[in-house]
Enzyme design. Structure first.
Site, PDB file in Angstrom:
ATOM      1  N   GLY A  43      40.389  97.280  68.232  1.00 23.89           N
ATOM      2  CA  GLY A  43      40.616  95.833  67.823  1.00 23.89           C
ATOM      3  C   GLY A  43      40.177  94.937  68.938  1.00 23.89           C
ATOM      4  O   GLY A  43      39.867  93.759  68.955  1.00 23.89           O
ATOM      5  N   GLU A  44      40.604  95.268  70.082  1.00 24.70           N
ATOM      6  CA  GLU A  44      40.364  94.575  71.277  1.00 24.70           C
ATOM      7  C   GLU A  44      39.096  94.837  72.102  1.00 24.70           C
ATOM      8  O   GLU A  44      38.399  94.193  72.807  1.00 24.70           O
ATOM      9  CB  GLU A  44      41.540  94.539  72.181  1.00 24.70           C
ATOM     10  CG  GLU A  44      42.646  93.633  71.239  1.00 24.70           C
ATOM     11  CD  GLU A  44      43.846  94.063  71.971  1.00 24.70           C
ATOM     12  OE1 GLU A  44      44.597  93.057  72.326  1.00 24.70           O
ATOM     13  OE2 GLU A  44      44.530  95.208  71.482  1.00 24.70           O
ATOM     14  N   GLY A  97      43.743  92.173  58.408  1.00 22.05           N
ATOM     15  CA  GLY A  97      42.484  91.987  58.271  1.00 22.05           C
ATOM     16  C   GLY A  97      41.465  93.055  58.974  1.00 22.05           C
ATOM     17  O   GLY A  97      40.289  92.813  58.737  1.00 22.05           O
ATOM     18  N   GLN A 139      35.390  95.148  62.923  1.00 23.90           N
ATOM     19  CA  GLN A 139      36.027  94.876  64.132  1.00 23.90           C
ATOM     20  C   GLN A 139      35.147  94.562  65.370  1.00 23.90           C
ATOM     21  O   GLN A 139      35.539  93.640  65.902  1.00 23.90           O
ATOM     22  CB  GLN A 139      36.964  96.004  64.355  1.00 23.90           C
ATOM     23  CG  GLN A 139      38.160  95.924  63.561  1.00 23.90           C
ATOM     24  CD  GLN A 139      39.244  94.661  63.723  1.00 23.90           C
ATOM     25  OE1 GLN A 139      39.912  94.701  64.663  1.00 23.90           O
ATOM     26  NE2 GLN A 139      39.228  93.977  62.738  1.00 23.90           N
TER      27      GLN A 139
HETATM   28 MO1  MOS Z   1      46.528  91.874  70.342  1.00 23.90          MO
HETATM   29  S1  MOS Z   1      46.323  90.117  71.502  1.00 23.90           S
HETATM   30  O1  MOS Z   1      47.453  92.901  71.531  1.00 23.90           O
HETATM   31  O2  MOS Z   1      47.807  91.474  69.114  1.00 23.90           O
END
Ligand code: MOS
Length: 714
Positions: free
Chosen positions: A662-663, A463, A596
């Site tokens: 992403g994070e 996603g 994201q």
């Molecule tokens: Mo992410 S929590 O490293 O998939």
């Protein structure tokens, strides 16, 4: 020919968007499978002990029921793997946590399986359980390693001495709760066996990793397992590897000799999918009066299960964020009778940076210094943890640009003074950080005689927009329009590739795709650009390139800003505004990257104000285990979010110059909100989430303070 400017960095619309909005995109559970059957788990109602008897007679008598599985009749698994023992499904009658799979029904319809599961009678020999995390748990210990491979304990210099000598000190304890990763698409699997070969349609973050895990558990060669993961509705780490329901489906398919499917209900997700470990973190800071940090002591106490030592990397950001000479970082884990906690978006860094960035804000208040200036004053030259240079570190630029865009200079530094009618208004900020990981990957690219291209890589798009970003990387490297190439991802058999976790997808897969495409362009020169009959194919592998990379510290950075208002009478908290500025190398796919960051900042807001898994000490369960009781930020909670990024290009990370995102966007966001809450009210809340009851407590404290000072504020 399309130029670089038209591919990488262009806001290409999500390439699988049309498929998704028309419903054409198939998710794992939807894959048409003839002769399908359904498995429904029976979950333990005790948190510790053993199953003494399984009476399946009533269940077996129901129509459509094919079998009832328990630890007495389930096929044996290879239990050598170093994974949480709850993946050894139905291998023993022992119960290690509430909700564990202790039996299961396979039936020809979903309804039959569910009804029969309710009719299975279980007897237990329960033992006393403990599910409550305590800072002083006597069984808590320092693990040798935390999840990023770093030590459980590290001390540079002499922290106690440095703290004792520091003219300014802070000392506070912060807590973060259990959080449940709640992707829109629940965990789902279809398992089919054909003559000793296993095929899974499975919702996970890494089909190759999933195949490796299943091959290990079922004693198969890797090439006897295919995992197909075409579309995934989110994972947040919880689908990093297959979880127990997927293993159950494979076991069940082995027994009934027909394909078996499972999709977790939302309630089952809360028990059977790992959660983010709660933390109790004490941070002590020592500083000179000019704001230079002299000492940091950060200790985090966290639970582990009795099945696996999972020690979240909660103090790892503290090891490299700021230039303090004396730094001590400690993780302690306390074994409890719980599901093994696991990865959840920026695991460790998210709760760790809530605490660290709150503590830095407290120090700024103590010093009477601007919190941005305080951070800039503690900017290190080299990675303080490793002594290595950074491949790029643009934290200060993020802070400055964020301050400018947010209008920080208009802020009155005094807390608890800005009032708009009933509302107390405050602003806060925090830094953000995430490591930039890259793992070896392979990719194949093929030129067809009709001048189209096919790129194959064992990547997966959960996603995030990975399909779109990789299409852009390939188009750029080939020098063709994205419309001339087809990208195939989402299969274990596409070759070695890491998972969509640790924000490593873009850099790892992107590098392999880039390398394969560049090599193909070179090869085509030999044919004067004319693709021979039968096509041309190139395989690239980045293993050696990674070994040859310079020895640098690689991370991404950001600055988070928030404005909150607190109703002085009711304690209601609204976030008015959030703004993030990020530095993560070259942003390859701006449209999906923006999504994201928006999603991650929203998740940070949700963490700051709403999300908490309420541990029930009596039953060993979570008291709230659905979306009625477990609150996640909804549209009405989320204000205008502003996302910006710096024009960075980190080619010392990988040749494409882009890093994972992403994070990064969740880290620091909860601290920015908590710091804004303090600025609004003058009261520090150190325990998340800041729900209305905590907000009201804070307002009472605020009034008491005002009363003591004889001020006019109610
Ligand atoms: Mo992410 S929590 O490293 O998939």
């Amino acid at each position: 020919m399309t130029t670089v400017e038209q591919t990488i960095g262009a806001p290409l619309t999500r390439v699988d968007g049309p498929q998704k909005v028309t419903g054409e995109a198939l998710y794992s559970y939807e894959f048409p499978t003839p002769d399908i059957t359904y498995v429904w788990p029976v979950q333990s109602t005790i948190a510790r002990g053993r199953v003494t008897e399984v009476d399946a007679s009533a269940a077996l008598a129901l129509p459509g029921v094919l079998t009832v599985l328990d630890s007495g009749n389930a096929p044996r698994l290879n239990t050598d793997a170093e994974v949480s023992a709850d993946l050894f499904v139905l291998q023993s009658p022992e119960v290690a946590y509430h909700g564990q799979i202790v039996a299961a029904v396979v039936a020809t319809s979903l309804e039959s399986a569910r009804e029969a599961a309710a009719a299975v009678r279980l007897s237990y020999a329960p033992e006393p359980h403990d599910v409550v995390l305590r800072a002083d748990d006597e069984a808590a210990y320092v693990p040798e390693r935390v999840t990023d491979g770093g030590p459980g304990f590290e001390e540079r210099g002499d922290v106690e001495r440095a703290l004792a000598a520091a003219p300014v000190r802070t000392d506070a304890t912060y807590t973060t709760p259990v959080e449940h990763p709640s992707p829109m698409e629940p965990h789902a699997t279809i398992a089919s066996w054909q003559e000793g070969r296993l095929t899974l349609h499975d919702s996970n973050q890494g089909p190759r990793f999933a195949a490796q895990l299943m091959a290990g558990l079922f004693g198969l060669d890797l090439d006897a397992v295919e995992v197909v993961t075409e579309h995934v509705g989110g994972g947040f780490g919880s689908k990093g590897i297959p979880r127990s329901p997927a293993v159950l489906a494979v076991l069940a398919a082995q027994v009934v000799r027909r394909p078996v499917k499972i999709a977790l209900t939302r309630q089952q997700m809360f028990a059977l999918v790992p959660h983010r470990a709660p933390t109790i973190q004490r941070i002590r800071l020592g500083a000179e009066r000019d704001g230079r940090l002299t000492a940091i002591d950060h200790e985090s106490v966290q639970p582990r299960s009795r099945m696996l030592e999972f020690a979240d990397q909660t103090v790892s950001s503290t090891r490299m964020m700021y230039a303090a000479p004396d730094v001590r970082t400690t993780v302690k884990v306390a074994p409890l009778d719980i599901m093994t906690p696991a990865w959840f978006r920026a695991p460790g860094h998210t709760p760790g940076m809530f605490a660290l960035e709150s503590a830095i804000d407290e120090l700024a208040v103590e010093l009477g210094m601007d919190p941005i200036e305080l951070r800039i004053r503690n900017e290190p030259e080299l990675d303080p943890g490793t002594g290595k240079p950074f491949s790029s570190r643009s934290l200060v630029e993020c802070l400055r640009e964020g301050a400018e865009r947010f209008g920080w200079e208009r802020r009155d530094p005094a807390p608890g003074v800005r009032r708009e009618g009933r509302w107390l208004v405050g602003t806060g900020m925090a830094a953000s950080h995430h490591p930039d990981y890259t793992l070896p990957s392979t990719a194949t690219v093929r030129a067809e005689p009709d001048a189209t291209f096919v790129v194959r890589i064992g990547a997966v798009d959960i996603g995030t927009g990975a399909r779109t970003a990789l299409t852009q990387v390939a188009a750029d490297a080939l020098g063709v329009s994205p419309t001339r190439l087809r990208l195939e991802i989402g299969r274990a058999s596409l070759g070695v590739a890491p998972f969509a976790g640790g924000s490593m997808g873009t850099s790892s897969w992107g590098w392999a795709v880039h390398k394969a495409c560049r090599a193909l362009v070179e090869e085509m020169r030999g044919y004067a650009g004319v693709v021979p009959d039968g096509g041309l194919e190139v395989v690239a592998d980045t293993t050696e390139d990674l070994q040859e990379r310079a020895d640098l510290s690689r991370h991404t950075f950001g600055a988070q800003f928030a404005q909150v208002r607190v109703d002085a009478d009711t304690g209601e908290i609204r976030v008015d505004r959030m703004l993030g500025v990020f530095a993560a190398g070259r942003i390859l796919s701006p449209a999906t990257a923006r999504s994201q960051f928006l999603g991650a900042m929203t998740m940070g807001l949700s963490m700051a104000l709403l999300e908490v898994g309420e541990v029930d000490p009596a039953f060993g369960d979570f008291a709230n285990h659905d979306f009625a009781g477990y609150h996640i930020a909804a549209n009405a909670d989320v204000p205008k979010l502003e996302v910006h990024w710096l024009d960075e290009h980190d080619d010392r990370s990988n040749p494409v110059g882009g890093k994972g995102i992403g994070e990064l966007g969740i880290v620091g966001s909860a601290a920015a909100i908590a710091n804004a809450f303090h600025h609004a009210t003058g009261v520090r809340v150190r325990d998340l989430p800041i729900r209305i009851e905590r907000s009201r407590e804070a307002l009472r404290a605020m009034r008491d303070l005002a009363g003591e000072r004889g001020s006019g504020v109610r």
